[in-house]
Design a protein around this motif. Structure first.
Motif, PDB file in Angstrom:
ATOM      1  N   TYR A  15     -66.679 -10.804 -31.547  1.00 22.89           N
ATOM      2  CA  TYR A  15     -66.628 -11.994 -30.695  1.00 22.89           C
ATOM      3  C   TYR A  15     -65.203 -12.525 -30.577  1.00 22.89           C
ATOM      4  O   TYR A  15     -64.783 -12.964 -29.496  1.00 22.89           O
ATOM      5  CB  TYR A  15     -67.550 -13.079 -31.255  1.00 22.89           C
ATOM      6  N   VAL A  19     -63.220 -13.248 -27.056  1.00 22.88           N
ATOM      7  CA  VAL A  19     -62.659 -14.558 -26.724  1.00 22.88           C
ATOM      8  C   VAL A  19     -61.180 -14.436 -26.387  1.00 22.88           C
ATOM      9  O   VAL A  19     -60.689 -15.033 -25.410  1.00 22.88           O
ATOM     10  CB  VAL A  19     -62.862 -15.546 -27.889  1.00 22.88           C
ATOM     11  N   LEU A  76     -65.737 -19.423 -34.151  1.00 28.61           N
ATOM     12  CA  LEU A  76     -65.643 -19.649 -32.704  1.00 28.61           C
ATOM     13  C   LEU A  76     -67.019 -19.696 -32.059  1.00 28.61           C
ATOM     14  O   LEU A  76     -67.307 -20.580 -31.238  1.00 28.61           O
ATOM     15  CB  LEU A  76     -64.797 -18.547 -32.055  1.00 28.61           C
ATOM     16  N   GLU A  77     -67.883 -18.747 -32.396  1.00 27.02           N
ATOM     17  CA  GLU A  77     -69.189 -18.697 -31.747  1.00 27.02           C
ATOM     18  C   GLU A  77     -70.077 -19.850 -32.211  1.00 27.02           C
ATOM     19  O   GLU A  77     -70.849 -20.399 -31.422  1.00 27.02           O
ATOM     20  CB  GLU A  77     -69.862 -17.357 -32.021  1.00 27.02           C
ATOM     21  N   GLU A  79     -69.064 -22.891 -33.327  1.00 25.05           N
ATOM     22  CA  GLU A  79     -68.577 -24.177 -32.837  1.00 25.05           C
ATOM     23  C   GLU A  79     -68.652 -24.308 -31.327  1.00 25.05           C
ATOM     24  O   GLU A  79     -68.735 -25.416 -30.787  1.00 25.05           O
ATOM     25  CB  GLU A  79     -67.145 -24.410 -33.328  1.00 25.05           C
ATOM     26  N   SER A  80     -68.633 -23.182 -30.624  1.00 25.10           N
ATOM     27  CA  SER A  80     -68.696 -23.223 -29.155  1.00 25.10           C
ATOM     28  C   SER A  80     -70.108 -23.081 -28.626  1.00 25.10           C
ATOM     29  O   SER A  80     -70.340 -23.280 -27.422  1.00 25.10           O
ATOM     30  CB  SER A  80     -67.833 -22.096 -28.565  1.00 25.10           C
ATOM     31  N   ALA A  87     -64.966 -21.605 -26.429  1.00 28.61           N
ATOM     32  CA  ALA A  87     -64.385 -20.807 -27.510  1.00 28.61           C
ATOM     33  C   ALA A  87     -62.902 -20.556 -27.280  1.00 28.61           C
ATOM     34  O   ALA A  87     -62.097 -20.598 -28.226  1.00 28.61           O
ATOM     35  CB  ALA A  87     -65.141 -19.487 -27.638  1.00 28.61           C
ATOM     36  N   THR A  88     -62.511 -20.312 -26.028  1.00 24.18           N
ATOM     37  CA  THR A  88     -61.087 -20.067 -25.748  1.00 24.18           C
ATOM     38  C   THR A  88     -60.263 -21.336 -25.979  1.00 24.18           C
ATOM     39  O   THR A  88     -59.117 -21.268 -26.439  1.00 24.18           O
ATOM     40  CB  THR A  88     -60.886 -19.571 -24.314  1.00 24.18           C
TER      41      THR A  88
END
Length: 408
Positions: A15, A19, A76-77, A79-80, A87-88
């Motif tokens: 992931y 991203v 990232l995954e 929290e997004s 995520a970016t």
């Protein structure tokens, strides 16, 4: 589009890498931030390599790169919520070291949740935290979907443990005392429901004798009801009420049919088949019958409070099998008698079976029976079927609780 073409479009890369590609393609990350990502990544790799091994070996550094990718991707995954644009932005605004730490913190919290539905100390059956992190960042790198699935399972385990402690408390048992039982939650819940099915004022958990009476009473119940439990649940936390309703349904559909089909004596004696179905509280002196007391006293007389030690059990079984009076500790003359009697007549299997059924406490019976049939019995036959006295004595000394010094 063919099936093969459709499958080929599925991106199976980590992931974090997805991203990063998305961020570069859509100019969410500029050159300066990309340079920062490279520097942070190099620093994070060295830190992870040093934590799990050494930062001086190439294989450790390569493994650390995979660890970093896994931890950052997990953060990232999570929290997004799987939204690529969010995520970016996280990748742009947070350092890789912060994201890596956030991913590791999630795994640490996952590790802290119980892997089994067991009433026991927190470290029982749990691998240490470092080994856990090693497994899920390198050996079998965890994805966010696997993380969510594992967390759901462990949270359910936690809820079942809370329910078992709550029920034990309603029966007047403290959390510390319930922890000492070291049993699976299902057996506590089943036992509590069996009592509550038959008693409006439950008198605690049961011994074997009381279980047989409860079993007989359950056979006469036409429509199962738990009025006392229903009253208790009015003040219980919502998640425990919901779980208890499911457990009541499971008891009615899965456990009651077993009670109606299988005799009580078979249920508590055949622990190989019914292990964990019910919990027997043998520590309650008031509930132990005369037979239970006699059994407990005989076992205590023989083993001297060491009956849960395997070497003591082995020695006692070998003495019973060869007609030697059983004792906790094996004397040299007892060992020689075991060897002589075995060579003369072999093992008395009936004596062993009778001893296990009538003297060994029922909570040990399944393990002791299995040990004799699958391990101790077969091995002892080979080791004692020889002509060298010294080798036979060495085997007995290594296997049993022995009271003489080993030859030099």
């Amino acid at each position: 589009m063919s099936i093969d073409t459709a499958l080929a479009t599925v991106d199976t890369s980590p992931y974090f890498e997805r991203v990063l590609r998305h961020a570069l393609k859509n100019h969410h990350v500029d050159a300066a931030r990309l340079d920062g990502i490279h520097k942070e990544g190099a620093k994070g790799i060295v830190q992870l390599a040093a934590y799990f091994g050494t930062a001086n070996l190439r294989p450790e550094l390569e493994a650390a790169r995979n660890r970093l990718v896994t931890l950052v991707g997990l953060a990232l995954e999570a929290e997004s919520g799987g939204r690529m644009d969010v995520a970016t932005q996280l990748l742009r605004d947070k350092t890789l070291l912060a994201l890596s730490k956030a991913g590791a913190d999630r795994l640490r919290k996952l590790h802290a949740l119980p892997s089994e539905r067991l009433l026991a100390g927190p470290e029982v059956l749990r691998e240490n935290e470092k080994d856990f992190l090693d497994k899920y960042t390198s050996v079998t790198p965890i994805t966010f979907s696997r993380y969510l699935a594992e967390r759901r399972v462990r949270e359910q385990n936690q809820h079942h443990i809370e329910l078992a402690y709550w029920l034990a408390g309603k029966f007047g048992v403290s959390r510390d005392d319930a922890t000492e039982w070291h049993v699976f939650c299902e057996s506590v819940v089943n036992s509590a429901l069996l009592v509550l099915l038959n008693e409006r004022k439950p008198a605690g958990f049961f011994s074997v004798d009381r279980f047989m009476k409860l079993h007989e009473a359950a056979l006469k119940k036409r429509s199962p009801a738990f009025p006392t439990l229903d009253a208790w649940l009015e003040d219980a936390p919502a998640h425990l009420r919901s779980l208890m309703e499911k457990e009541k349904e499971r008891f009615i559909t899965k456990v009651l049919p077993v009670i109606r089909e299988v005799p009580a004596t078979e249920l508590y004696r055949n622990q190989d088949r019914f292990s964990g179905l019910f919990f027997f509280d043998t520590s309650s002196v008031d509930e132990i019958t005369h037979h239970d007391k006699a059994r407990a006293e005989e076992w205590l007389r023989i083993t001297g409070r060491q009956g849960d030690h395997t070497d003591v059990q082995c020695g006692v079984l070998l003495m019973i099998a060869t007609g030697v009076p059983p004792a906790r500790s094996l004397r040299k003359k007892d060992a020689l008698q075991i060897w002589d009697n075995f060579r003369d007549k072999g093992f008395d299997e009936n004596a062993v079976a009778h001893f296990i059924e009538n003297v060994v406490p029922f909570e040990y019976q399944a393990d002791v029976r299995r040990m004799w049939l699958e391990d101790l019995g077969p091995e002892a036959r080979m080791q004692l079927d020889q002509h060298d006295e010294g080798d036979a004595l060495d085997y007995l000394q290594d296997t049993c609780r022995a009271s003489w010094k080993k030859r030099g």
